[in-house]
Design a protein around this motif. Structure first.
Motif, PDB file in Angstrom:
ATOM      1  N   VAL A 561      14.072  -3.598  -8.157  1.00  0.00           N
ATOM      2  CA  VAL A 561      12.814  -4.105  -8.709  1.00  0.00           C
ATOM      3  C   VAL A 561      11.681  -3.305  -8.086  1.00  0.00           C
ATOM      4  O   VAL A 561      11.540  -3.264  -6.861  1.00  0.00           O
ATOM      5  CB  VAL A 561      12.619  -5.610  -8.432  1.00  0.00           C
ATOM      6  CG1 VAL A 561      11.259  -6.073  -8.933  1.00  0.00           C
ATOM      7  CG2 VAL A 561      13.733  -6.418  -9.073  1.00  0.00           C
ATOM      8  N   ASP A 562      10.883  -2.666  -8.953  1.00  0.00           N
ATOM      9  CA  ASP A 562       9.732  -1.895  -8.476  1.00  0.00           C
ATOM     10  C   ASP A 562       8.465  -2.535  -9.027  1.00  0.00           C
ATOM     11  O   ASP A 562       8.196  -2.476 -10.225  1.00  0.00           O
ATOM     12  CB  ASP A 562       9.830  -0.446  -8.933  1.00  0.00           C
ATOM     13  CG  ASP A 562       8.853   0.456  -8.177  1.00  0.00           C
ATOM     14  OD1 ASP A 562       7.972  -0.086  -7.470  1.00  0.00           O
ATOM     15  OD2 ASP A 562       8.969   1.688  -8.291  1.00  0.00           O
ATOM     16  N   ALA A 563       7.716  -3.189  -8.136  1.00  0.00           N
ATOM     17  CA  ALA A 563       6.475  -3.871  -8.509  1.00  0.00           C
ATOM     18  C   ALA A 563       5.279  -3.213  -7.847  1.00  0.00           C
ATOM     19  O   ALA A 563       4.288  -3.881  -7.508  1.00  0.00           O
ATOM     20  CB  ALA A 563       6.554  -5.347  -8.135  1.00  0.00           C
ATOM     21  N   GLY A 564       5.325  -1.934  -7.654  1.00  0.00           N
ATOM     22  CA  GLY A 564       4.221  -1.220  -7.026  1.00  0.00           C
ATOM     23  C   GLY A 564       2.948  -1.260  -7.848  1.00  0.00           C
ATOM     24  O   GLY A 564       2.988  -1.326  -9.079  1.00  0.00           O
ATOM     25  N   TRP A 565       1.840  -1.246  -7.119  1.00  0.00           N
ATOM     26  CA  TRP A 565       0.514  -1.231  -7.719  1.00  0.00           C
ATOM     27  C   TRP A 565       0.228  -2.504  -8.529  1.00  0.00           C
ATOM     28  O   TRP A 565      -0.676  -2.517  -9.371  1.00  0.00           O
ATOM     29  CB  TRP A 565       0.313  -0.002  -8.598  1.00  0.00           C
ATOM     30  CG  TRP A 565       0.297   1.287  -7.830  1.00  0.00           C
ATOM     31  CD1 TRP A 565       1.373   2.026  -7.474  1.00  0.00           C
ATOM     32  CD2 TRP A 565      -0.855   1.952  -7.323  1.00  0.00           C
ATOM     33  NE1 TRP A 565       0.982   3.137  -6.778  1.00  0.00           N
ATOM     34  CE2 TRP A 565      -0.398   3.124  -6.686  1.00  0.00           C
ATOM     35  CE3 TRP A 565      -2.231   1.703  -7.372  1.00  0.00           C
ATOM     36  CZ2 TRP A 565      -1.265   4.018  -6.049  1.00  0.00           C
ATOM     37  CZ3 TRP A 565      -3.097   2.603  -6.761  1.00  0.00           C
ATOM     38  CH2 TRP A 565      -2.620   3.740  -6.103  1.00  0.00           C
ATOM     39  N   LEU A 589       7.101  -2.188  -3.180  1.00  0.00           N
ATOM     40  CA  LEU A 589       5.820  -2.868  -2.967  1.00  0.00           C
ATOM     41  C   LEU A 589       4.726  -1.861  -2.629  1.00  0.00           C
ATOM     42  O   LEU A 589       3.785  -2.187  -1.891  1.00  0.00           O
ATOM     43  CB  LEU A 589       5.952  -3.905  -1.841  1.00  0.00           C
ATOM     44  CG  LEU A 589       6.963  -5.035  -2.061  1.00  0.00           C
ATOM     45  CD1 LEU A 589       7.122  -5.858  -0.798  1.00  0.00           C
ATOM     46  CD2 LEU A 589       6.535  -5.925  -3.233  1.00  0.00           C
ATOM     47  N   MET A 590       4.821  -0.688  -3.164  1.00  0.00           N
ATOM     48  CA  MET A 590       3.847   0.351  -2.867  1.00  0.00           C
ATOM     49  C   MET A 590       2.458  -0.059  -3.376  1.00  0.00           C
ATOM     50  O   MET A 590       2.301  -0.403  -4.549  1.00  0.00           O
ATOM     51  CB  MET A 590       4.291   1.670  -3.502  1.00  0.00           C
ATOM     52  CG  MET A 590       3.411   2.849  -3.179  1.00  0.00           C
ATOM     53  SD  MET A 590       3.512   3.340  -1.445  1.00  0.00           S
ATOM     54  CE  MET A 590       5.192   3.904  -1.355  1.00  0.00           C
ATOM     55  N   ARG A 591       1.494  -0.016  -2.502  1.00  0.00           N
ATOM     56  CA  ARG A 591       0.095  -0.335  -2.776  1.00  0.00           C
ATOM     57  C   ARG A 591      -0.084  -1.756  -3.321  1.00  0.00           C
ATOM     58  O   ARG A 591      -1.005  -2.007  -4.111  1.00  0.00           O
ATOM     59  CB  ARG A 591      -0.496   0.678  -3.743  1.00  0.00           C
ATOM     60  CG  ARG A 591      -0.647   2.074  -3.168  1.00  0.00           C
ATOM     61  CD  ARG A 591      -1.422   2.094  -1.856  1.00  0.00           C
ATOM     62  NE  ARG A 591      -2.728   1.453  -1.978  1.00  0.00           N
ATOM     63  CZ  ARG A 591      -3.869   2.092  -2.314  1.00  0.00           C
ATOM     64  NH1 ARG A 591      -3.821   3.390  -2.590  1.00  0.00           N
ATOM     65  NH2 ARG A 591      -5.009   1.452  -2.372  1.00  0.00           N
ATOM     66  N   CYS A 592       0.778  -2.654  -2.891  1.00  0.00           N
ATOM     67  CA  CYS A 592       0.524  -4.078  -3.110  1.00  0.00           C
ATOM     68  C   CYS A 592      -0.289  -4.551  -1.904  1.00  0.00           C
ATOM     69  O   CYS A 592       0.274  -4.964  -0.872  1.00  0.00           O
ATOM     70  CB  CYS A 592       1.827  -4.862  -3.241  1.00  0.00           C
ATOM     71  SG  CYS A 592       2.799  -4.425  -4.689  1.00  0.00           S
TER      72      CYS A 592
END
Length: 639
Positions: A561-565, A589-592
């Motif tokens: 699961v990729d939920a970045g930004w 979670l990149m830039r969350c």
């Protein structure tokens, strides 16, 4: 034994038995004495040479002297006295001269069996140094007098002993002493006794190492590759020198047969197959003529990878095609010196070509692709991404001739429109992979034509193409669809995505990145209906913590699961999906920005099977890989 044949043997044996019964408590010294009581041993010291005259006189003595020695030996009480008596040259000379043995004065039950080394009918007596308490240094080395009485004194070391039989059946080193008769008798009976060759001393071994390094190569004994310092000094016996010369000659002969070119050609071809085309052409083929012929073997020119080589031009392709007509796969990506003429020549000479890859070759146009379609009807893969000069004419030609086509990549080919895509779809019913990216003239008509004419499609991508939900809904007819890339589709609603997930039961990867219309309700339906879904990409979608909670609660198959930004994601969503999902292995979670780094650190420790992707975590993994590869930070002031 000598004492059994002597006329006084029985009387002496009976007398020693009486002495043994009287002093039974003092017989423990035999168990603590030397371990070679069955041998007549002596020290090869200077004292033996000085008393040689006395020994000759002693050997001619009468049997009464031997009886006195037996009585004296029976009275010894301490192990030190026993060892000194056993190792005394004078007493041993008397016993040997009369043909008697010390065993006649010792009970048989107290004597262990003799220490012999036997191998395949060959008896070799090995001198073993026996440490005896209280004994002088002159007796620390013992040599079997029966077999090696003339062997020079040397320091034992851990080196292989070279012993072999002479051609005449006797012993190579003479078999002096009492062993000469045994060697002769055993040679008649078919048994070969191998003599023990002396080992070089420390000084001789050091000298031999220097001489061997300068005069002869140390290729190992008998060409077996065992590197060792072989004796060269005068302390070595003639058999060792002869054996070393024999090993040297055989090792030199074996070295002539150790060339890599003597390997079977199939093995060399397997070795060369691990090299790239550049390494084979510019390095391996220059070694010798044989290697040049191997590098030109037809199997190396079936699959040619010339990507990124700026030296490749049309002339090279013409030469390859004229000499190697069995090419089945070629990659000329980023080769700016190749033009339509070279590709056309390749296609005309290689009708069996099946895979053609030419990314970022902007100088190529419709002529090259049309020639491939005309001369190579067996094409199954065509990747021509980022070629501005391609138009619908090339796609029409492929639709007419390439009925076996299964994989095509036309990303960023801005001259392609619906007309060419529909012709391609109608002529290539076996198509399984279709990828389009930012093709601004491809609309819903192309999506509908592909869905209706290519039922075997498994991979479909329309990233950045001006398609809408009305075209995407036709993909529900593809029952074998497993990978769907719908990134950056401007007019894509939630109902269309949910319907595709419901109908395409084999869907394993869904990419919905850069679609602001995707919300929490759509993700919840995807988690519930996606029975085979393993990868879900939601970068920059309009989702919150409820979407992540729904994935962890309803899905048992999603691993990535990729939920970045996604700016609405917080610590709660990241924590609950990690706690509730049993299949999750990666969470982006990149830039969350609402997810604290302390929370991520805690989750990393608590759930080590999940990879959490944040700016800090990715930096740590990058540094860890760099350290594993040997990188170290430069702490100098100059940096």
């Amino acid at each position: 034994m000598g004492h059994l044949l002597s006329k006084n043997g029985y009387r002496l044996k009976k007398r020693t038995r009486k002495l043994h019964h009287k002093k039974k408590k003092k017989r423990n010294c035999f168990l603590q004495g030397p371990c070679m009581l069955c041998f007549i041993v002596h020290s090869n010291s200077s004292g033996l040479d000085d008393d040689s005259d006395h020994l000759e006189a002693s050997t001619n003595g009468c049997p009464a002297a031997a009886s006195k020695l037996a009585e004296r030996y029976a009275t010894l009480a301490s192990p030190e006295d026993c060892s000194k008596f056993l190792l005394s040259p004078r007493e041993l000379a008397i016993w040997e001269g009369q043909g008697r043995s010390l065993l006649s004065a010792v009970p048989a039950k107290l004597i262990p069996p003799p220490v012999l080394f036997r191998s395949a009918g060959v008896s070799v007596t090995v001198p073993i140094p026996v440490p005896v308490p209280g004994c002088t240094s002159d007796y620390t080395e013992m040599v079997c007098k029966r077999k090696c009485s003339e062997v020079q004194r040397c320091t034992p070391c851990k080196q292989p002993r070279c012993a072999f039989a002479a051609p005449d059946g006797g012993l190579e080193n003479g078999g002096v002493g009492g062993g000469g008769g045994e060697a002769a008798s055993n040679s008649e009976s078919g048994h070969c006794h191998l003599p023990l060759c002396p080992l070089p001393s420390s000084s001789s071994s050091s000298a031999s190492s220097s001489s061997s390094s300068s005069s002869s190569p140390a290729d190992g004994c008998c060409g077996l590759g065992l590197h060792a310092d072989l004796p060269h000094s005068s302390d070595s016996s003639p058999c060792c020198l002869h054996h070393y010369d024999d090993c040297q000659s055989r090792s030199s002969d074996a070295a002539d047969h150790l060339s890599i070119n003597h390997l079977p050609s199939s093995i060399l071809l397997k070795v060369l197959s691990h090299l790239t085309v550049k390494e084979r052409c510019l390095c391996a083929s220059l070694v010798c003529k044989y290697w040049r012929d191997l590098c030109l073997d037809f199997q190396f020119w079936k699959q040619i990878d010339l990507s990124g080589l700026q030296q490749v031009n049309d002339d090279l392709l013409v030469k390859i095609s004229s000499r190697r007509q069995n090419v089945t796969e070629i990659n000329i990506s980023d080769c700016r010196g190749v033009h339509d003429h070279g590709v056309s020549s390749l296609a005309s000479h290689c009708p069996g070509l099946q895979k053609y890859t030419a990314y970022r070759c902007k100088q190529l146009g419709d002529i090259s692709l049309a020639a491939l379609a005309t001369h190579c009807p067996l094409l199954v893969k065509v990747h021509v991404g980022n070629q501005d000069k391609l138009t619908d004419a090339a796609l029409k030609k492929m639709g007419e001739r390439c009925s076996e086509l299964k994989d095509i990549h036309l990303g960023q080919c801005y001259g392609i429109s619906d007309e060419g895509m529909m012709a391609l779809a109608r002529g290539c019913p076996k198509l399984q992979r279709l990828y389009l990216q930012e093709n601004k003239m491809v609309t819903d008509q192309s999506v509908r034509a592909v869905a209706e004419n290519c039922p075997e499609l498994q991979f479909v991508g329309f990233m950045g193409c001006p398609v809408t939900s009305q075209g995407v809904i036709h993909l529900t007819a593809l029952r074998n669809l497993s990978v769907l890339d719908l990134r950056h589709i401007s007019e894509l609603n939630n109902e269309t995505v949910m319907e595709v997930v419901r109908k395409c039961r084999n869907l394993s990867s869904l990419n919905l990145c850069l679609n602001w219309s995707i919300n929490d309700r759509c993700v919840e339906i995807i988690a519930k209906e996606g029975r085979s879904l393993k990868e879900l990409y939601l970068v920059s979608c309009k989702i919150t913590d409820h979407a992540l909670i729904a994935i962890g609660q309803y899905s048992s198959t999603i691993e990535t699961v990729d939920a970045g930004w996604c700016k609405a994601i917080t610590d709660q969503g990241a924590t609950q999906i990690a706690q509730s999902s049993k299949s999750l292995r990666y969470l982006g979670l990149m830039r969350c920005d609402k997810v604290n780094e302390e929370t991520v650190e805690r989750l990393v420790v608590q759930y080590p099977h999940i990879v959490f992707s944040t700016v800090m975590q990715d930096c740590k993994r990058t540094l860890e890989r760099a350290y594993q590869m040997g990188w170290s930070p430069n702490t100098s002031n100059s940096s």
